[in-house]
Every structure is written in C-alpha cells, then in structure tokens.
Design an enzyme around this catalytic site. Structure first.
Site, PDB file in Angstrom:
ATOM      1  N   ARG A 111       0.833  -1.209   0.000  1.00 36.76           N
ATOM      2  CA  ARG A 111       0.000   0.000   0.000  1.00 36.76           C
ATOM      3  C   ARG A 111       0.863   1.252   0.000  1.00 36.76           C
ATOM      4  NH1 ARG A 111      -1.962   2.865   4.728  1.00 36.76           N
ATOM      5  NH2 ARG A 111      -3.626   4.316   4.126  1.00 36.76           N
ATOM      6  N   ASN A 170     -16.301  -2.821   8.317  1.00 35.71           N
ATOM      7  CA  ASN A 170     -14.984  -2.567   8.900  1.00 35.71           C
ATOM      8  C   ASN A 170     -15.109  -1.551  10.025  1.00 35.71           C
ATOM      9  OD1 ASN A 170     -12.308  -2.097   9.474  1.00 35.71           O
ATOM     10  ND2 ASN A 170     -11.661  -1.872   7.352  1.00 35.71           N
ATOM     11  N   GLY A 173     -11.743  -6.166  12.018  1.00 28.59           N
ATOM     12  CA  GLY A 173     -11.244  -5.404  13.152  1.00 28.59           C
ATOM     13  C   GLY A 173      -9.966  -4.661  12.792  1.00 28.59           C
ATOM     14  N   HIS A 225     -25.958 -20.813   7.759  1.00 26.45           N
ATOM     15  CA  HIS A 225     -25.701 -22.255   7.718  1.00 26.45           C
ATOM     16  C   HIS A 225     -26.607 -22.973   6.720  1.00 26.45           C
ATOM     17  CE1 HIS A 225     -23.717 -25.781   8.998  1.00 26.45           C
ATOM     18  NE2 HIS A 225     -23.443 -25.394  10.232  1.00 26.45           N
ATOM     19  N   ASP A 234     -21.807 -24.260   4.603  1.00 24.75           N
ATOM     20  CA  ASP A 234     -21.418 -25.158   5.690  1.00 24.75           C
ATOM     21  C   ASP A 234     -20.135 -24.649   6.351  1.00 24.75           C
ATOM     22  OD1 ASP A 234     -23.575 -26.828   5.223  1.00 24.75           O
ATOM     23  OD2 ASP A 234     -22.478 -28.056   3.772  1.00 24.75           O
TER      24      ASP A 234
END
Length: 644
Positions: free
Chosen positions: A457, A564, A588, A617, A621
């Site tokens: 970056r 975020n 985080g 779900h 899975d």
C-alpha cells in the site's frame, strides 16, 4: 435486458369519469423469482401490486344525448399505462399475450411493456375479459396514463366495444365531463363543503407518491422545494422524500404550476399512491384549487413536533418569582425550537460532532435550510442573564428551578428524551431482527498478517500520489473478498426459499455509518476492478451516503458484505448477515504482535488483523466458510497473488 412480471389489481369502480391523474406509483412489493445470466442478460420476475389501473364505470344519462359524439357504453374498466420506474415517462407495448375476446384468469399475463429500465409483464389478479385493445403491439413512446385496453366482467358486453377507438375515448371524456347534472336531484345539489375532485375543476394532474425502492411501502415528505403558485420546469426538484433506504429528491417530469400541496412537510408514513400535490398547466387555474380536498383522503395537518424533553411536574410554590431571570434566555431557544429544523445531512453530522444544537443555528440556505457553512461559522451565544444569580445557580440550584444552560450546548431537562424513529431506522430494525430470527448464524474468526499489504500500500500510494488517489487497507480487503468469492462461490450465494442462487459476479456491499443509520452502498463487479477503481468507488459512495444522495440502484442488491470497524479501535466483532446474502465479513483493527520466529531473537513483530466471517448455515457449511477464510487470508498475506 431486465425482464419483470408485475401484477395489476383493478381498483373499485367509480361512477364518475376519471380525473386527469399523475403517474401511478412504481411497484412497491416486489419478489424476485429467478435469474438467468447464461445469455449475457438478467431475467428477473417480480410479483407485486400496481395501483396504476384506473377503473371507470360510464353511466348512461339522458343528458348525454344532446351530443352526437357521446357513446353509451356498458360497465367496463380502462387499463392505463403506469409509471414502472421513477424515471419512466414513455413505454412501448412489446407484445400482447391475450387477444380481444379472450378470458383473463387470475394471474394470466396480458401484455409486455418495455420501459426505460426493463421489459415488464402485466398480470391481472381478478377474472375478466379483454374487450378491446386500444394500443397496438409494437407501438412506441406511449405516455404514462394512456389507456391501453378495455376489460369487462361479462363476455356478452364485448361486442359493444368492437368499433371503440382512442378517438372515441377522447371524445367521450370531455362530453361526459361537460354533461349537466340530472335536473331531478334537488336535494343532492347542496354541497356546502369543498367540491369533490373532478366535478368542476380545471384540467390538472395529481402527483402520487411512487415507490422509490423495491421494499418501500411508506414515505415521509421531508421538505417541499417548491411553493404553491411557483412554476415547475422539467427536471426541477419538487420535494425530498425519506424512504426506507435514504432521502431521495423527487423531480418533476413535466412543465406546469404547483396548484395545491396536499401532504404537508414532515408528514410521516404516507402510503404509496397517496396524492402529494396538484399540478396544472395554466397559471390562471391555480386559484381553483385553493380549497381542493381529495375524496376519500382525510386532510391531516402536519404532525406536531415531539417534545424534546418533559420537565418534572413538581414545582415549588414560589416558582412564579424565580423563573423570571431565566425568561430572556429561554425565550429565544423556545422560539427557535418551535417547528421543524431543516438542515442538510452533512450539516447534521457536523453539528452532532461539535455538540451544536441546530435550533440555535440560523440557516442561510434556501428557505432557511442549515448548511455546512452555517455550522462551521456558528458561534454559540453567551448566556446574558447569568449574573443575576452569580453563585447559587451553578453551585446549588434551588428546587423546582432548571439550572442555567452552558454556553456551548443546552443541558436537556427531564429524565429522558423521545427521539422519533425515522423510516430508515425502522427498516434497519426490522431487517436486522428478521435476520437474527430467521437466519442460522455461525461465526468463524482468523488472524491475518498484514505486513505485506501495508508495504505494498505504501509503494502504490507513492505511485498514484500525483493522481490524488490514496489507497486504504479497506480497498485491499474488498478486492481480496471478491477474489475469495470467486474461489469459493458458495459464499457468494443467496437463500431464495426454494433455491440457492449462486451468483457469477461479485458485488461487494460496504457498510457505511450515516447520521440517519447504516446503509450499504455497492462496489459493483469488484472482482474485475483494480484497487484504484475500488478506492474511487468507495470514497464516492461513502460521501454520497453521508449526504443522503445515494440513488436506489447504488445500495439495493449486493452479493457479499464487508463491515470494517478497525478505524474505531475495535479488535474483533460479529456482524449480522444482510439478507438475502449468505455471508458478511467483520473486520477489526490491526495491531503489532510478537510471533515466534527462527532467528536470533526468536520472535518477529508483525501487524496482525482479526476478521470474523458470519455465515448462513442454510447456504454455507462450516468447512466451506473455513475454505473462504483460507483463500481470503492467502490473498492478503501474499497480495501479489491478487494479480494472478
């Protein structure tokens, strides 16, 4: 080309000829049925309810026999072309699915109309018979509100419309409107209140509240940009409507004059299809609508503003003497808070950050609207009457008295403050509750070494500095998420009740916090965009979201969501899935950690970031979710692989 199917429900028949009305609202209850991208285009079907069909029962009257141009017709329904999108003005009859004389059963497709957005099919929800097709197949540029066909309830009535044409329809309308009332009704000729619409009003157009988003069922008229009597030009901003998603400007599609505002500013929970205002072509016709009242719609005054705080009911007996010094200070504040305060979304955000009460700010924008400049130049007024009680007021206020307000922001009185729930906040609450109650969430977390991303970056920002572009870590996260969705397409899927839809493109929704609530603008085709393109999109969309200027297509949809909170110092959290999507990634902040290493020191210092993937779900899975996180981690720990 997008292909839609919409259901059309006839309204209750009326014995009065139809009044010239505005465009019908866009379908408000849509349900996606299927999607086919195999031929390079999307085919989607929706079912909903349109209020765009005007039903008219033409009465036979002896008074109509005075003109040879008047035709006596049996009971029938006129099907008008509605506005199928907020920008639609004209439509093309692409195909008639029924022929004249055919019976139309409930749910039958009768026609396909090509709009400026898609090809839409009409389904009628009640049984009837197609008596006459007035607009032929292939006819282009049919204006909104044009009668396209006639339906009847009895097949024996079909022959009466054999020679019926648009010319006869045009001749029938003015003749019926000009017919005098039957003479043998003296008791009914005493309307004391305002006349019913359509009885003797000049030609006019009702502007109805359209559906500005597929999930919108009600709206709030935030602000009228025009006043009664003002001229309206094509493209002028008429009003600001708060929907369940955002505040959207409502533009005028034709020239005319604003004759009557029927829904005052600040009116909440206005149903779709409700007449908002009256528009006329001639300025001289404005006065005729001064006392206009819509039939069947109660004239409701604007809602009273919710009290900011409720003072305690108990008061000392000697209170009449003590409030006198505070009166000069409280009077201006009370006057300023009376009514609704209008401010731009950016001004509200700045005021909240600086702790400024908008009621104390004088707006310099149109009609006193508070702008960003007003907040930046605002200087709080100092409390003048404070010297009357120099020591007692700040230290020990007497019972029953409200302490003097500080100079920067007033201290709220009472024990609580009721904040009205906006449409956006209400929908957010409904969708989040629905998500947690109906979707079986599970969560997977992983730590990622961000050293190589931060180094890359830094290098790339040096390269694009001349172009005034600054890449963020979030841009790398969005790109890595999109590529991981291509590697593990099960995570880029949606639960559709009867099928699991696996998307072939990755449209990443990015959660953005705004003063009015959370919204998720979309970075479309993130899997094929470069980092600079993603950076430009996110910066532009975030700014528009905070200013309330997002268009519906910019935040509706998406196949995967990224939220975020790292910039707030949050280490990790679990996000709620945005249905019908199957996954959302909670990101985080990164922090330096010691990692075991085979070197002289025995450890390395690395920038580690924690992410948590919330999965549905029913679709994804646990092992599949783990595969997605492994691919995502690989792209970030070796960002050069995103070029492969």
């Amino acid at each position: 080309m997008l292909r839609l199917v919409l259901r059309l429900r006839p309204c209750v028949r009326s014995a009065r000829p139809a009044v010239l009305s505005g465009p019908a609202p866009v379908p408000s209850q849509l349900r996606r049925l299927h999607s086919d991208r195999s031929h390079g285009r999307s085919t989607q079907a929706y079912s909903g309810i349109l209020t765009g069909k005007t039903c008219v029962l033409q009465q036979q009257s002896a008074a109509l026999s005075q003109s040879s141009r008047v035709y006596s017709l049996p009971p029938h329904q006129k099907v008008e072309l509605p506005a199928l999108s907020p920008t639609m003005q004209l439509g093309t009859i692409a195909r008639w699915e029924k022929k004249e004389g055919d019976k139309i059963n409930e749910g039958d497709l009768i026609a396909e109309v090509e709009t400026d957005k898609a090809t839409v099919g009409f389904e009628i929800l009640e049984e009837c018979y197609l008596a006459k097709i007035l607009v032929l197949e292939g006819t282009r540029d049919v204006p909104i509100g044009s009668v396209i066909c006639i339906t009847v309830d009895n097949p024996d009535l079909i022959p009466a419309f054999k020679d019926f044409t648009l010319e006869k329809l045009a001749a029938l309308a003015p003749a019926a409107a000009a017919a005098p009332p039957p003479p043998a009704a003296p008791a009914a000729a005493a309307p004391s209140s305002p006349q019913a619409p359509g009885s003797s009003y000049p030609p006019h157009m009702k502007i109805l509240l359209p559906a500005l988003s597929p999930t919108m069922t009600m709206g709030t008229v935030q602000r009228w940009e025009k006043k009664v009597g003002e001229k309206l030009n094509e493209g002028d901003l008429l009003a600001e409507i708060e929907t369940d998603k955002a505040t959207i400007g409502f533009e005028v599609q034709e020239e005319g004059y604003l004759a009557k505002i029927m829904i005052p500013e600040g009116t909440r929970d206005v149903p779709l299809g409700t007449p908002l205002c009256i528009m006329v072509e001639k300025e001289s016709d404005i006065q005729a609508f001064a006392d206009y009242v819509e039939t069947g719609v109660a004239a409701t005054p604007p809602p009273a503003p919710t009290p900011v705080a409720t003072p305690p009911p108990a008061a000392a007996p000697a209170a009449p003497a003590t409030p006198t010094p505070a009166a000069p200070t409280a009077a201006p504040a009370a006057a300023a808070r009376k009514g609704r305060v209008f401010a731009s979304p950016l001004a509200k955000k700045l005021a909240a950050e600086k702790g400024i009460d908008l009621a104390q700010v004088t707006g310099t924008g149109p009609d006193g609207r508070i702008t960003k400049k007003d907040i930046e130049t605002f200087v709080p007024a100092k409390v003048a009457p404070a010297p009357i009680a120099p020591a007692a007021a700040p230290v020990a206020p007497t019972p029953g008295r409200v302490p003097a307000a500080p100079a920067v922001a007033p201290v709220p009185t009472g024990t609580f403050t009721d904040i009205p729930i906006s449409n956006i906040r209400r929908v957010i609450a409904q969708r989040l509750m629905q998500s947690k109650q109906t979707i079986p969430h599970y969560y997977l977390s992983v730590d990622i070494n961000m050293d190589q991303v931060l180094d890359l970056r830094k290098e790339l920002n040096a390269e694009v500095k001349a172009d005034n572009i600054k890449l963020s870590v979030n841009d790398f996260i969005i790109k890595a998420s999109a590529l991981a969705c291509l590697k593990v397409p099960e995570a880029n899927s949606s639960w559709m009740d009867t099928v699991i839809r696996q998307n072939h493109v990755v449209d990443v929704s990015v959660a953005v916090s705004t003063p009015s609530g959370l919204i998720t603008p979309i970075v479309f085709n993130a899997h094929i965009k470069g980092l600079t393109a993603i950076s430009k999109d996110t910066v532009s969309l975030a700014a528009k979201a905070r200013e309330g200027k997002l268009q519906p297509h910019e935040f509706q949809g998406g196949t995967f969501t990224v939220s975020n909170l790292g910039m707030y110092g949050i280490k990790n959290f679990s996000a709620i899935i945005n249905p019908p999507q199957a996954c959302i990634l909670a990101v985080g902040g990164s922090e330096k950690r010691l990692l075991p290493a085979d070197n002289e020191r025995g450890f390395d210092v690395a920038n580690m970031m924690s992410v948590t993937l919330s999965c549905d779900h029913r679709v994804v899975d646990g092992a599949v979710g783990a595969q997605w996180l492994a691919e995502f981690r690989k792209f970030l720990e070796k960002p050069i692989t995103m070029l492969l």
